[in-house]
Design a protein around this motif. Structure first.
Motif, PDB file in Angstrom:
ATOM      1  N   ASN A  57      50.315  37.390  36.447  1.00 28.50           N
ATOM      2  CA  ASN A  57      50.005  36.959  35.085  1.00 28.50           C
ATOM      3  C   ASN A  57      48.635  37.476  34.626  1.00 28.50           C
ATOM      4  N   ARG A  58      48.272  38.657  35.117  1.00 27.46           N
ATOM      5  CA  ARG A  58      47.036  39.317  34.713  1.00 27.46           C
ATOM      6  C   ARG A  58      47.416  40.383  33.689  1.00 27.46           C
ATOM      7  N   VAL A  59      47.633  39.906  32.461  1.00 28.43           N
ATOM      8  CA  VAL A  59      48.081  40.755  31.369  1.00 28.43           C
ATOM      9  C   VAL A  59      47.230  40.461  30.134  1.00 28.43           C
ATOM     10  N   PRO A  60      47.144  41.414  29.220  1.00 23.29           N
ATOM     11  CA  PRO A  60      46.363  41.166  28.005  1.00 23.29           C
ATOM     12  C   PRO A  60      46.783  39.857  27.332  1.00 23.29           C
ATOM     13  N   GLY A  61      45.793  39.106  26.921  1.00 21.07           N
ATOM     14  CA  GLY A  61      46.029  37.820  26.277  1.00 21.07           C
ATOM     15  C   GLY A  61      45.931  36.640  27.226  1.00 21.07           C
ATOM     16  N   GLU A  62      45.992  36.891  28.526  1.00 25.00           N
ATOM     17  CA  GLU A  62      45.869  35.823  29.523  1.00 25.00           C
ATOM     18  C   GLU A  62      44.433  35.771  30.029  1.00 25.00           C
ATOM     19  N   VAL A  63      43.985  34.581  30.369  1.00 23.74           N
ATOM     20  CA  VAL A  63      42.594  34.373  30.781  1.00 23.74           C
ATOM     21  C   VAL A  63      42.205  35.266  31.957  1.00 23.74           C
ATOM     22  N   GLY A  64      43.060  35.374  32.962  1.00 23.64           N
ATOM     23  CA  GLY A  64      42.735  36.152  34.149  1.00 23.64           C
ATOM     24  C   GLY A  64      42.510  37.626  33.895  1.00 23.64           C
ATOM     25  N   PHE A  65      43.105  38.152  32.845  1.00 25.40           N
ATOM     26  CA  PHE A  65      42.945  39.559  32.495  1.00 25.40           C
ATOM     27  C   PHE A  65      41.585  39.825  31.862  1.00 25.40           C
ATOM     28  N   GLU A  66      41.035  38.809  31.227  1.00 20.98           N
ATOM     29  CA  GLU A  66      39.805  38.961  30.444  1.00 20.98           C
ATOM     30  C   GLU A  66      38.598  39.277  31.322  1.00 20.98           C
ATOM     31  N   LEU A  67      37.561  39.775  30.664  1.00 18.93           N
ATOM     32  CA  LEU A  67      36.303  40.080  31.342  1.00 18.93           C
ATOM     33  C   LEU A  67      35.472  38.807  31.448  1.00 18.93           C
ATOM     34  N   PRO A  68      34.717  38.657  32.531  1.00 22.54           N
ATOM     35  CA  PRO A  68      33.854  37.476  32.643  1.00 22.54           C
ATOM     36  C   PRO A  68      32.726  37.538  31.606  1.00 22.54           C
ATOM     37  N   ASP A  69      32.298  36.385  31.155  1.00 25.04           N
ATOM     38  CA  ASP A  69      31.252  36.316  30.128  1.00 25.04           C
ATOM     39  C   ASP A  69      29.966  37.001  30.563  1.00 25.04           C
ATOM     40  N   GLN A  70      29.671  36.970  31.863  1.00 23.61           N
ATOM     41  CA  GLN A  70      28.406  37.524  32.342  1.00 23.61           C
ATOM     42  C   GLN A  70      28.427  39.051  32.482  1.00 23.61           C
ATOM     43  N   LEU A  71      29.559  39.704  32.217  1.00 20.84           N
ATOM     44  CA  LEU A  71      29.645  41.165  32.258  1.00 20.84           C
ATOM     45  C   LEU A  71      29.303  41.719  30.880  1.00 20.84           C
ATOM     46  N   ASP A  72      28.381  42.662  30.828  1.00 19.07           N
ATOM     47  CA  ASP A  72      27.837  43.166  29.565  1.00 19.07           C
ATOM     48  C   ASP A  72      28.649  44.291  28.919  1.00 19.07           C
ATOM     49  N   ILE A  73      29.950  44.243  29.055  1.00 16.70           N
ATOM     50  CA  ILE A  73      30.838  45.215  28.402  1.00 16.70           C
ATOM     51  C   ILE A  73      31.006  44.807  26.936  1.00 16.70           C
ATOM     52  N   LEU A  74      31.022  45.800  26.064  1.00 12.37           N
ATOM     53  CA  LEU A  74      31.198  45.567  24.632  1.00 12.37           C
ATOM     54  C   LEU A  74      32.596  45.991  24.190  1.00 12.37           C
ATOM     55  N   ASP A  75      33.046  45.447  23.076  1.00 13.26           N
ATOM     56  CA  ASP A  75      34.322  45.869  22.499  1.00 13.26           C
ATOM     57  C   ASP A  75      34.300  47.356  22.148  1.00 13.26           C
ATOM     58  N   SER A  76      33.112  47.886  21.823  1.00 11.48           N
ATOM     59  CA  SER A  76      32.985  49.291  21.439  1.00 11.48           C
ATOM     60  C   SER A  76      33.018  50.246  22.637  1.00 11.48           C
ATOM     61  N   ASP A  77      32.914  49.736  23.856  1.00  9.51           N
ATOM     62  CA  ASP A  77      33.068  50.587  25.039  1.00  9.51           C
ATOM     63  C   ASP A  77      34.523  51.008  25.152  1.00  9.51           C
ATOM     64  N   VAL A  78      34.769  52.105  25.839  1.00  7.87           N
ATOM     65  CA  VAL A  78      36.140  52.552  26.065  1.00  7.87           C
ATOM     66  C   VAL A  78      36.785  51.597  27.061  1.00  7.87           C
ATOM     67  N   HIS A  79      37.965  51.099  26.722  1.00  7.48           N
ATOM     68  CA  HIS A  79      38.713  50.185  27.592  1.00  7.48           C
ATOM     69  C   HIS A  79      40.003  50.867  28.029  1.00  7.48           C
ATOM     70  N   ILE A  80      40.246  50.859  29.329  1.00  7.11           N
ATOM     71  CA  ILE A  80      41.430  51.468  29.920  1.00  7.11           C
ATOM     72  C   ILE A  80      42.192  50.377  30.670  1.00  7.11           C
ATOM     73  N   HIS A  81      43.484  50.299  30.467  1.00  8.83           N
ATOM     74  CA  HIS A  81      44.329  49.352  31.200  1.00  8.83           C
ATOM     75  C   HIS A  81      45.164  50.149  32.194  1.00  8.83           C
TER      76      HIS A  81
END
Length: 165
Positions: A57-81
């Motif tokens: 259940n590690r899929v987009p929209g599920e909590v486990g798929f999300e990035l932890p709050d303490q990780l400094d990734i931005l929405d503007s960074d390139v995201h690859i699934h």
């Protein structure tokens, strides 16, 4: 050298695996976030790779798929699934790096002996120069980090700073 930073599989699901994994991820985050800040300061690309696993259940929209709050990734960074260990396998990662003119990837993240090492080898297969950032790898078996570092090219954060000057 035109480097990019890859942050592999640092996702909320893995923080709940067990206390050893959580501690390893938290320790790696210090180095990962420092590298993110360094790359942003030099206007170099940061790419975030996230693992998809429907069985867990590690899929987009599920909590486990999300990035932890303490990780400094931005929405503007390139995201690859990805759905394979190697982040290059059946993803647009290589195309994104080529568009950016990248020839060197600094790889960080989880799990050192699986997805990180597979992605490292995948980069080599594509004639990119992969380098692991010392201190930025996490694993549920921390002794495996040493193994991965011993069979790979590594760089310390201080050396990375000097190379990027």
């Amino acid at each position: 050298m035109k480097p990019a930073l890859l942050v592999v599989d640092v996702q909320k699901a893995f923080f709940g695996n067990n206390p050893i994994t959580t501690r390893s991820l938290e320790e790696a985050l210090e180095y990962i976030n420092a590298a993110i800040a360094l790359f942003r300061g030099k206007q170099l690309p940061v790419l975030c790779v996230q693992d998809i696993d429907e069985e867990d259940n590690r899929v987009p929209g599920e909590v486990g798929f999300e990035l932890p709050d303490q990780l400094d990734i931005l929405d503007s960074d390139v995201h690859i699934h990805k759905t394979y260990g190697n982040a290059f396998n059946k993803t647009p990662l290589e195309d994104e790096l080529r568009k950016l003119g990248v020839d060197t990837v600094i790889i960080t993240g989880f799990c050192a002996e699986y997805c990180v090492l597979s992605t490292y080898r995948g980069a080599k297969d594509l004639d990119l120069t992969p380098i692991l950032l010392l201190g930025s790898l996490a694993s549920g078996n921390p002794e495996n980090i040493n193994f991965v570092e011993n069979v790979s090219d590594i760089i310390s954060y201080n050396a990375l700073e000097k190379v990027l000057e």
